[in-house]
Motif scaffolding. Structure first.
Motif, PDB file in Angstrom:
ATOM      1  N   ARG A 108     -70.115 -24.865 -96.465  1.00  0.00           N
ATOM      2  CA  ARG A 108     -70.813 -25.882 -95.668  1.00  0.00           C
ATOM      3  C   ARG A 108     -72.097 -26.369 -96.328  1.00  0.00           C
ATOM      4  O   ARG A 108     -72.805 -27.182 -95.751  1.00  0.00           O
ATOM      5  CB  ARG A 108     -71.155 -25.308 -94.291  1.00  0.00           C
ATOM      6  CG  ARG A 108     -69.912 -24.845 -93.553  1.00  0.00           C
ATOM      7  CD  ARG A 108     -70.239 -24.523 -92.119  1.00  0.00           C
ATOM      8  NE  ARG A 108     -69.090 -24.000 -91.433  1.00  0.00           N
ATOM      9  CZ  ARG A 108     -68.126 -24.737 -90.940  1.00  0.00           C
ATOM     10  NH1 ARG A 108     -68.170 -26.039 -91.053  1.00  0.00           N
ATOM     11  NH2 ARG A 108     -67.101 -24.184 -90.329  1.00  0.00           N
ATOM     12  N   SER A 113     -63.151 -32.856 -81.435  1.00  0.00           N
ATOM     13  CA  SER A 113     -64.133 -31.907 -81.985  1.00  0.00           C
ATOM     14  C   SER A 113     -65.567 -32.393 -81.871  1.00  0.00           C
ATOM     15  O   SER A 113     -66.478 -31.568 -81.902  1.00  0.00           O
ATOM     16  CB  SER A 113     -63.821 -31.505 -83.428  1.00  0.00           C
ATOM     17  OG  SER A 113     -63.083 -32.457 -84.084  1.00  0.00           O
ATOM     18  N   ASN A 114     -65.780 -33.678 -81.752  1.00  0.00           N
ATOM     19  CA  ASN A 114     -67.164 -34.145 -81.606  1.00  0.00           C
ATOM     20  C   ASN A 114     -67.488 -34.504 -80.144  1.00  0.00           C
ATOM     21  O   ASN A 114     -68.400 -33.925 -79.553  1.00  0.00           O
ATOM     22  CB  ASN A 114     -67.433 -35.343 -82.529  1.00  0.00           C
ATOM     23  CG  ASN A 114     -67.564 -34.902 -83.979  1.00  0.00           C
ATOM     24  OD1 ASN A 114     -67.957 -33.773 -84.256  1.00  0.00           O
ATOM     25  ND2 ASN A 114     -67.226 -35.771 -84.906  1.00  0.00           N
ATOM     26  N   ASN A 162     -67.407 -31.814 -86.097  1.00  0.00           N
ATOM     27  CA  ASN A 162     -66.819 -32.125 -87.396  1.00  0.00           C
ATOM     28  C   ASN A 162     -67.635 -33.232 -88.045  1.00  0.00           C
ATOM     29  O   ASN A 162     -67.604 -34.367 -87.601  1.00  0.00           O
ATOM     30  CB  ASN A 162     -65.362 -32.570 -87.212  1.00  0.00           C
ATOM     31  CG  ASN A 162     -64.729 -32.958 -88.546  1.00  0.00           C
ATOM     32  OD1 ASN A 162     -65.390 -32.917 -89.590  1.00  0.00           O
ATOM     33  ND2 ASN A 162     -63.475 -33.347 -88.517  1.00  0.00           N
ATOM     34  N   ARG A 163     -68.356 -32.903 -89.123  1.00  0.00           N
ATOM     35  CA  ARG A 163     -69.241 -33.895 -89.745  1.00  0.00           C
ATOM     36  C   ARG A 163     -68.609 -34.536 -90.972  1.00  0.00           C
ATOM     37  O   ARG A 163     -69.301 -35.168 -91.767  1.00  0.00           O
ATOM     38  CB  ARG A 163     -70.580 -33.276 -90.100  1.00  0.00           C
ATOM     39  CG  ARG A 163     -70.456 -31.949 -90.792  1.00  0.00           C
ATOM     40  CD  ARG A 163     -70.997 -31.909 -92.169  1.00  0.00           C
ATOM     41  NE  ARG A 163     -71.601 -30.622 -92.433  1.00  0.00           N
ATOM     42  CZ  ARG A 163     -71.746 -30.134 -93.655  1.00  0.00           C
ATOM     43  NH1 ARG A 163     -71.328 -30.804 -94.697  1.00  0.00           N
ATOM     44  NH2 ARG A 163     -72.303 -28.950 -93.834  1.00  0.00           N
ATOM     45  N   ASP A 164     -67.306 -34.328 -91.174  1.00  0.00           N
ATOM     46  CA  ASP A 164     -66.646 -34.918 -92.338  1.00  0.00           C
ATOM     47  C   ASP A 164     -66.018 -36.272 -91.960  1.00  0.00           C
ATOM     48  O   ASP A 164     -64.999 -36.311 -91.259  1.00  0.00           O
ATOM     49  CB  ASP A 164     -65.565 -33.963 -92.857  1.00  0.00           C
ATOM     50  CG  ASP A 164     -64.707 -34.644 -93.912  1.00  0.00           C
ATOM     51  OD1 ASP A 164     -65.246 -35.479 -94.673  1.00  0.00           O
ATOM     52  OD2 ASP A 164     -63.492 -34.378 -93.960  1.00  0.00           O
ATOM     53  N   TYR A 178     -66.095 -41.334 -87.326  1.00  0.00           N
ATOM     54  CA  TYR A 178     -67.131 -40.293 -87.143  1.00  0.00           C
ATOM     55  C   TYR A 178     -68.325 -40.863 -86.391  1.00  0.00           C
ATOM     56  O   TYR A 178     -68.789 -40.286 -85.404  1.00  0.00           O
ATOM     57  CB  TYR A 178     -67.550 -39.751 -88.522  1.00  0.00           C
ATOM     58  CG  TYR A 178     -68.782 -38.873 -88.478  1.00  0.00           C
ATOM     59  CD1 TYR A 178     -68.741 -37.615 -87.892  1.00  0.00           C
ATOM     60  CD2 TYR A 178     -69.991 -39.308 -89.029  1.00  0.00           C
ATOM     61  CE1 TYR A 178     -69.885 -36.809 -87.854  1.00  0.00           C
ATOM     62  CE2 TYR A 178     -71.124 -38.510 -88.997  1.00  0.00           C
ATOM     63  CZ  TYR A 178     -71.067 -37.268 -88.404  1.00  0.00           C
ATOM     64  OH  TYR A 178     -72.192 -36.478 -88.357  1.00  0.00           O
ATOM     65  N   ALA A 199     -60.952 -36.026 -84.158  1.00  0.00           N
ATOM     66  CA  ALA A 199     -62.388 -36.312 -84.294  1.00  0.00           C
ATOM     67  C   ALA A 199     -63.038 -36.429 -82.911  1.00  0.00           C
ATOM     68  O   ALA A 199     -64.112 -35.870 -82.668  1.00  0.00           O
ATOM     69  CB  ALA A 199     -62.585 -37.605 -85.079  1.00  0.00           C
ATOM     70  N   SER A 209     -62.004 -36.711 -92.667  1.00  0.00           N
ATOM     71  CA  SER A 209     -61.014 -36.086 -91.776  1.00  0.00           C
ATOM     72  C   SER A 209     -61.064 -36.738 -90.395  1.00  0.00           C
ATOM     73  O   SER A 209     -60.049 -36.847 -89.711  1.00  0.00           O
ATOM     74  CB  SER A 209     -61.185 -34.572 -91.715  1.00  0.00           C
ATOM     75  OG  SER A 209     -62.436 -34.248 -91.199  1.00  0.00           O
ATOM     76  N   CYS A 210     -62.240 -37.208 -89.986  1.00  0.00           N
ATOM     77  CA  CYS A 210     -62.344 -37.925 -88.703  1.00  0.00           C
ATOM     78  C   CYS A 210     -61.539 -39.226 -88.755  1.00  0.00           C
ATOM     79  O   CYS A 210     -60.826 -39.581 -87.807  1.00  0.00           O
ATOM     80  CB  CYS A 210     -63.800 -38.250 -88.369  1.00  0.00           C
ATOM     81  SG  CYS A 210     -64.778 -36.809 -87.897  1.00  0.00           S
TER      82      CYS A 210
END
Ligand SMILES: NC(=O)c1ccc[n+]([C@@H]2O[C@H](COP(=O)([O-])OP(=O)(O)OC[C@H]3O[C@@H](n4cnc5c(N)ncnc54)[C@H](OP(=O)(O)O)[C@@H]3O)[C@@H](O)[C@H]2O)c1
Length: 290
Positions: free
Chosen positions: A161, A77-78, A61-63, A126, A74, A66-67
């Motif tokens: 994306r 997902s990362n 997740n690169r946002d 993030y 976060a 949302s992280c």
């Protein structure tokens, strides 16, 4: 070589599959709907069945917003996803390519960060999740290429994306795109990264490498340059400020990265960002994407 790519429908992953696919046997991982990399057993089973020599890990997740709003998600997902893929790479003794970020740095100086700078004190959740992922890779996998990446752009990833395509789509539907005009950063074309990997993967010069095209961009500025270059009105992009946008995650006002090592180690020199953007546009036209 047999090369597996996580996040293969994403901006960077899709480009890696396309560019490296001219020379290698690519195995794109399915979407998270079909294989959620959060699931350790399913992830392990997939890799043991496919047995890649190389794993390019771009999923995550690169946002930053949302992280920030959901730190547990976060981390899952990362960092947890990276751990699961790292474990599979370790079991297979596969070479591991990790897509990390400039956000592992705090952005507390004017000069660019290079490979000998220590990653520390990220500004947001993030950044912390990516720094933790880097540490897993560095600690558990000697055969790694850890890529620190700035703002990415390219032809791939589709509307959801790819923010170039999104800005164009908004403009065509009569909608303005608001983007920060006061955050200065480096940027890199995913095509340049994928092409560089084609060279790097033929070597065993493992380690951490920074990627950036030459030049400095703002989020709004590079979207405007793109629209102008495809003969659209750049005013469809409205520059805003980080303060006005009041987003949940803190942003670096000024964060630049550069590579000291790509040229002496691999003979790779990345072109200026304007040149890279022109190539992306030519690719989009050739593909019929625009
Ligand atoms: N984009 C940038 O500007 C930028 C800058 C610096 C660093 N990076 C790093 O580079 C990497 C790639 O970025 P990107 O822009 O290519 O990302 P992206 O376009 O958002 O694509 C992310 C991909 O990850 C997959 N994914 C996420 N969670 C997953 C899960 N649990 N299981 C399976 N697949 C999952 C998504 O799959 P689905 O299609 O199934 O959702 C998607 O294909 C990221 O790790 C990011 O942190 C990106």
């Amino acid at each position: 070589m047999k090369i597996a790519v996580t996040g293969a429908q994403g901006l960077l992953g899709e480009e890696c599959v396309r560019t490296l696919g001219t020379e290698h046997n690519m195995i794109p991982l399915p979407s998270h709907h079909d294989l959620d990399l959060v699931d350790f057993n399913a992830t392990r089973a997939w890799f043991l069945q496919n047995k890649p020599d190389v794993i390019i890990h771009t999923a995550g997740n690169r946002d930053p917003d949302s992280c920030e709003l959901d730190p547990a998600l976060a981390w899952t997902s990362n960092t947890l996803v990276t751990w699961n893929v790292v474990c599979a790479a370790r079991e297979l003794d596969a070479v591991f390519v990790h897509a990390s970020t400039e956000s592992v740095f705090p952005g507390d100086r004017d000069e660019p960060y290079h490979e000998f700078d220590e990653a520390r004190d990220p500004l947001n959740v993030y950044g912390y999740t990516k720094l933790a992922s880097e540490r897993l890779v560095l600690q558990y996998l000697p055969k790694h290429f850890n890529l620190r990446l700035p703002l990415l752009f390219g032809r791939t990833g589709g509307l959801t994306r790819n923010n170039l395509l999104k800005a164009r789509h908004n403009a065509l539907s009569g909608q303005k795109t608001v983007a920060a005009g006061d955050t200065f950063s480096t940027a890199c074309s995913v095509r340049d990264i994928a092409r560089s990997l084609a060279i790097m993967l033929k070597t065993s010069f493992y380690g951490t490498y920074h990627f950036a095209n030459l030049g400095i961009v703002t989020r709004s500025g590079y979207l405007q340059t793109f629209l102008k270059a495809i003969d659209m009105d750049p005013d469809w992009v409205t520059p805003s400020t980080v303060l006005e946008m009041a987003r949940p995650a803190r942003r670096n006002h000024h964060i630049l990265i550069k590579s000291l090592l790509l040229e002496p180690t691999f003979g790779i020199t990345l072109p200026p960002v304007e040149f890279a953007l022109k190539e992306v546009i030519a690719d989009m036209r050739a593909d019929g994407t625009i």
